[in-house]
Design an enzyme around this catalytic site. Sequence first.
Site, PDB file in Angstrom:
ATOM      1  N   CYS A  78     135.125  15.676 -12.207  1.00  0.00           N
ATOM      2  CA  CYS A  78     135.449  17.100 -12.279  1.00  0.00           C
ATOM      3  C   CYS A  78     134.584  17.866 -11.279  1.00  0.00           C
ATOM      4  O   CYS A  78     133.360  17.713 -11.265  1.00  0.00           O
ATOM      5  CB  CYS A  78     135.218  17.605 -13.699  1.00  0.00           C
ATOM      6  SG  CYS A  78     135.497  19.386 -13.882  1.00  0.00           S
ATOM      7  N   CYS A  81     132.004  20.173 -13.353  1.00  0.00           N
ATOM      8  CA  CYS A  81     130.905  19.684 -14.210  1.00  0.00           C
ATOM      9  C   CYS A  81     130.531  18.225 -13.978  1.00  0.00           C
ATOM     10  O   CYS A  81     129.644  17.705 -14.650  1.00  0.00           O
ATOM     11  CB  CYS A  81     131.259  19.898 -15.688  1.00  0.00           C
ATOM     12  SG  CYS A  81     132.572  18.810 -16.283  1.00  0.00           S
ATOM     13  N   CYS A 126     139.726  19.115 -18.069  1.00  0.00           N
ATOM     14  CA  CYS A 126     138.506  18.333 -18.232  1.00  0.00           C
ATOM     15  C   CYS A 126     138.060  18.511 -19.685  1.00  0.00           C
ATOM     16  O   CYS A 126     137.960  19.634 -20.174  1.00  0.00           O
ATOM     17  CB  CYS A 126     137.424  18.837 -17.272  1.00  0.00           C
ATOM     18  SG  CYS A 126     135.806  18.089 -17.567  1.00  0.00           S
ATOM     19  N   CYS A 129     134.426  20.595 -19.705  1.00  0.00           N
ATOM     20  CA  CYS A 129     134.283  22.022 -19.367  1.00  0.00           C
ATOM     21  C   CYS A 129     135.576  22.818 -19.517  1.00  0.00           C
ATOM     22  O   CYS A 129     135.563  24.034 -19.366  1.00  0.00           O
ATOM     23  CB  CYS A 129     133.729  22.185 -17.959  1.00  0.00           C
ATOM     24  SG  CYS A 129     134.888  21.764 -16.643  1.00  0.00           S
ATOM     25  N   CYS A 150     149.281  14.112 -12.235  1.00  0.00           N
ATOM     26  CA  CYS A 150     149.406  14.839 -10.973  1.00  0.00           C
ATOM     27  C   CYS A 150     148.284  15.875 -10.940  1.00  0.00           C
ATOM     28  O   CYS A 150     148.332  16.882 -11.639  1.00  0.00           O
ATOM     29  CB  CYS A 150     150.779  15.497 -10.926  1.00  0.00           C
ATOM     30  SG  CYS A 150     151.182  16.236  -9.345  1.00  0.00           S
TER      31      CYS A 150
END
Length: 163
Positions: A78, A81, A126, A129, A150
């Site tokens: 991510c 984070c 995510c 976060c 995607c």
Amino acid sequence: MEKNLLWIALLSIVACKGVSQEDKKEIAEKVDYPITKSDSEWRAELTDMEYYVLRKAATENAFTSDLLDNKEKGTYVCAACATPLFRSENKFDSGTGWPSFDQEIDGSVAYDVDYKIGYARTEEHCATCGGHLGHVFNDGPRATTGKRHCINGVALDFIPDEK
């Protein structure tokens, strides 16, 4: 009189405001993620495009991600984070213009329903976060999971494996 009743009925139907999508959006926003920050903190930490995609659920333009053609072995994390989300061995060329994966790292991705384009799609966030990643579809490689995650490339950073 009959004509007036017909007009009143028609106006009543047209004036009705559906709130089912608003309710679902409201529920999604109430999720507590392990990492939470204020809007101004996210703005200060992310680039404009990262903020737009990760925090405002936008979509980057197709074929613009530097990660689209990345063939190195490693982990996609991510961009907000650094939570590990996808492994390179699960990446495939979907031809859609966005990095695509047939599976996520277990427990790293949270799911929600998105109605922004008029019908239900499975949105990915995510799990640490809450950053918007993209969507998952059932048109991926049949030989593996059949899923196509995607993902907006700007929502990801790449960490190559140690050699």
